[in-house]
Design a protein around this motif. Structure first.
Motif: not given
Length: 281
Positions: A39-41, A43-44, A133, A145-146, A148, A187-189
């Motif tokens: 999830d984004d949290d 991974l952040a 996600k 956005d979905h 990872a 990761t997608r970033d």
């Protein structure tokens, strides 16, 4: 961020590759790289760690599949215009979907086993998309956005099993070891445009496939929109998005894999795989 799983099969630990290429142990932060930690949290939080504070991994451990406990392994067929052309196939109106059994998944450098009776085992470098996600009825605009992250997949395929044993393609796609995945989950970033990645595959040092994801018929976002309209995509699901030209099936005089052959597989920014073909036990 480059996430990785290392260790013996079934006992992999989570890790990351730091800016110097050093493998760092993440097991003090998360239990594994699986759907529940994509999830984004989470991974952040991992992205905010100082890699130097994590233990460096010594030696040269085996690299496992970059995602553990994969939910669904969904694959898209004939998704590159230049690959469809080499096989003489009609461009599909919608993404062609088949499944690869999860039991086919192995690490990026693990041995690929030639199934008993195989005469037409082929290679396919593919961009892997890992869902982070839950996605249901998502639009193309929101689809990425979905995600990872992304990885390299070799969609190894037994063409005779695939097309001549009756039934669906899954028969030729799901043999044990036919899903090398990794080395990293990027990761997608770090992948701002999944539709402009160079990709290659060599067999015994000879270039077989050269392509770019820009020739995909259906983009990653379009694939996610389509699939999420058919079924819910869950964190940890993996989508293999098709292959560019250069497979054995597309040759005028096909030369398929044999025991002892070596495959080297790359995608720009996503790392390299190397597999040797061995006789199945």
């Amino acid at each position: 961020m480059k996430l990785v799983r290392f260790g013996e099969p079934g006992a992999e630990k989570p890790g990351l590759i730091d800016g110097d290429g050093t493998l760092r142990d993440l097991s003090g932060e998360i239990a594994d790289i699986i759907g529940a930690t994509l999830d984004d949290d989470t991974l952040a939080r991992l992205r905010g760690l100082d890699p130097a504070s994590l233990p460096a991994v010594s030696g040269d451990p085996r690299i496992g599949p970059c995602v553990g406990s994969i939910g669904k392994f969904l694959c898209i067929g004939l998704n590159y215009s230049d690959h469809a052309a080499e096989t003489g196939a009609k461009i599909p109106d919608h993404p062609i979907l088949f499944f690869k059994a999860n039991s086919a998944v192995v690490g990026p450098n693990d041995t690929v086993s030639m199934p008993r009776g195989s005469t037409h085992t082929d290679w396919e470098v593919e961009l892997g998309v890992v869902i982070g996600k839950t996605a249901k009825y998502v639009s193309e605009a929101d689809a990425l956005d979905h995600v990872a992250g992304y990885c390299v997949i070799n969609d190894v395929s037994e063409r005779h099993f695939q097309s001549q044993l009756s039934g669906q393609w899954t028969k030729g796609k799901s043999c044990d070891t036919f899903g090398p995945t990794g080395p990293w989950l990027v990761t997608r970033d770090e992948v701002p445009d999944p539709q402009n990645l160079d990709m290659w595959l060599d067999v015994n040092g000879e270039r077989r496939q050269t392509g770019n994801t820009k020739t995909m018929i259906f983009t990653v976002a379009q694939i996610i929109e389509h699939l999420s309209g058919l079924m819910t995509l869950h964190p940890g699901d993996v989508i293999s998005t098709g292959t560019p030209p250069g497979v054995a099936l597309g040759m005028e005089n096909p030369v398929y894999l044999k025991v002892g052959d070596r495959m080297d597989v790359w995608i720009e920014g996503l790392g390299q795989q190397t597999q040797t073909v061995a006789e199945d036990a």
